[in-house]
Enzyme design. Structure first.
Site: not given
Length: 582
Positions: A266, A337-339
């Site tokens: 992100h 988060d969300e790698i």
């Protein structure tokens, strides 16, 4: 309201005529309308007295409590709330006009931080002109002021119940709202209005997801290029002065401001200033003809910090250092988060690292091992999204994140992931997308999504194109037990919860209606629970109170969405189903 009001001899003929002629419009409230519902409340007889036009609040001086006292006194004397449904109440013939609310605080020095005591008591006697509000801290006194303010109603004169005793304290210490200001920008006034409404709902943590791949609106003294090049423009920035205003406003309303600088994923917006430290920046997020597993991001807006580039850590340490200086809050949210594997794999140096038997999890561990100790050295507890330990593909070994310095925020798989976190000894903040995501149910934002064009023969509307659909109703939020399935010891590790408004499809035009009154539903369940004394869910009883509370918020300037037609509110019970509320 009953017309058999008992009027004391002190009242003038004018007051007698006033009550007889306009009692229907001077609709009375009662303790049952307080939101969130107090833990314990006693009001044996529905009696009220007149609030003196010269009503004052006496309290010790405190830099944040004193502005709150001034604000609440003005609100109490000018709001003139008239409830939608008038429960019966009698004017006491023995109670003097209420002249003073006296606040006493045991510990004036207690800072606004996690685990601070927010308890208070409130006593409004029948035979005294003084009400009393003792509290352990100024923050508990603010909660008591809010409760007292909700007990005052009417036009002229104002009325307040007498013979009322309250003792109150929250079940969960962490009660918050996440607002994403990267995908769409919110002016400072909108943030202040949200914090003001949070305080009225006794929510105490404004989780500010201030940056993301889409924009970097936070101006930082050590890294000015990030906002200069990564924001949406000079009119969509938050200066250090803006942050100071928001933090101070939060303190005066009993609301902590928790910053989140999400990384290493992100972070596409960072590439505008530092393209060398961001992998896969400004690439199309889901290459044509590829599988979902081969995407570069989970939504449009790519970019992840490169753990192998030493410059990454110099920039990041400047960012973290400035953020810690701007925000006094003792929690620091570092994201995690969300790698997405495909984004890191797009970088040649990382490709070489992986070709030599390196792993993606080792990359994340290198990143965490460099940044986590630095954040802790700044006297901060680090909050990460649960992915950092629970992701199926890229995660760190728990030894990198000692529980005494780490909190995990859960957003996936409801009670299951909460259980995984606390059973491993970590503290948890619950933001389950299945229950607490306020943006869900409005579809998705890619422009050529074929799922909106199903075959004409299909009778499956699915989730309406929203990955986390359907829309989370206030009942869905209210009935969620965030400690479901946990042992008493595990429950102690659940700090509380946060509803989230991610802003892909939200901006200032819909801010209030997306948040309120659904966030109010969570506010009550985290303050006093969602069950009555017998253990039965109380959503049926909460419906009428929430309608009344929404009406009051609208009158305060909060554009909360309606829950029912006004006819239902004016005709209690007529809009219920035939099914018992069990």
């Amino acid at each position: 309201m009953t017309r058999n009001l008992v009027i004391s001899s002190r009242c003038s003929l004018f007051l007698i005529l006033f009550f007889l002629l306009v009692s229907a419009s001077l609709t009375a409230t009662s303790a049952q309308w307080i939101w969130p519902k107090p833990r314990t409340l006693s009001w044996p007889s529905p009696l009220a007295t007149i609030l003196s036009p010269n009503f004052t609040i006496s309290s010790p001086y405190h830099q944040h409590l004193s502005p709150a006292v001034k604000r609440y006194r003005l609100q109490i004397l000018t709001e003139h709330h008239r409830p939608l449904v008038p429960p019966p109440v009698n004017l006491s013939n023995s109670s003097p006009h209420l002249q003073v609310l006296t606040i006493t605080v045991k510990d004036l020095a207690a800072p606004l931080q996690h685990s601070v005591d927010e308890s208070y008591a409130l006593v409004i006697p029948t035979a005294s002109s003084t009400a009393n509000l003792p509290a352990e801290t100024v923050w508990g006194a603010m909660r008591g002021l809010e409760t007292f303010s909700q007990l005052v109603w009417g036009l002229k004169p104002l009325l307040v119940p007498v013979g009322l005793d309250v003792w109150d304290s929250p079940l969960f210490e962490h009660r918050g709202i996440i607002l994403d200001t990267s995908r769409n920008y919110y002016p400072v006034d909108d943030i202040l209005r949200t914090i003001k409404a949070m305080s009225a709902n006794k929510l105490n943590v404004f989780h500010w997801h201030v940056t993301d791949s889409h924009s970097f609106p936070l101006m930082l003294p050590s890294e000015p290029a990030l906002a200069e090049k990564g924001s949406y423009g000079n009119d969509m920035l938050y200066s250090p002065a803006d942050v100071a205003t928001i933090v101070r406003f939060g303190l005066e309303h009993g609301v902590r401001v928790l910053p989140e600088i999400d990384s290493p994923a992100h972070t596409g917006s960072w590439a505008e200033a530092y393209p060398d430290i961001v992998t896969c920046a400004n690439m199309f997020w889901w290459p044509a003809e590829s599988e979902w597993a081969d995407r570069l991001a989970s939504e449009p807006g790519t970019g992840q910090l490169n753990p192998l580039n030493p410059n990454t850590y110099q920039v990041l340490k400047n960012v973290i250092g400035d953020a810690v200086a701007l925000f006094p809050e003792r929690f620091f949210h570092a994201g995690g988060d969300e790698i997405i594997p495909g984004c890191w794999k797009a970088d040649p140096a990382i490709q070489s690292f992986l070709s030599k038997n390196g792993t993606l999890s080792q990359l994340l561990e290198k990143f965490v091992n460099t940044t986590f100790p630095y954040i802790v050295s700044l006297n901060r507890t680090v909050v990460y999204w649960e992915d950092i330990l629970l992701d199926a593909d890229v995660k760190v070994d728990p030894s990198f994140l000692p529980p005494e310095h780490t909190i995990l925020q859960t957003w996936n798989k409801g009670p299951n992931n909460t259980k995984l976190i606390v059973s491993s000894g970590y503290r948890a903040i619950v933001s389950s997308s299945e229950f607490y995501y306020l943006d869900c149910g409005h579809g998705d934002f890619p422009g050529n999504d074929s799922q909106y064009d199903p075959p004409p023969t299909s009778d499956d509307s699915g989730n309406g194109g929203s990955w986390c659909g359907p829309f989370k109703t206030w009942q869905t939020i209210y009935n969620y037990d965030i400690a479901y399935g946990l042992t008493p010891e595990e429950t102690k590790l659940v700090l509380g919860g946060e509803v989230a408004l991610w802003s892909e499809q939200a901006d200032p035009t819909v801010l209030d209606v997306r948040i309120w009154p659904r966030a109010s539903a969570m506010a009550e369940t985290l303050w006093s629970g969602n069950r009555d004394e017998s253990g039965k869910k109380r959503y049926a009883e909460a419906m009428d109170r929430l309608n009344e509370w929404r009406h009051r918020m609208v009158n305060k300037g909060i554009r909360a969405e309606p829950l029912q037609p006004l006819w239902c509110i004016k005709n209690p019970g007529m809009c219920n189903t035939v099914h018992p509320s069990d």
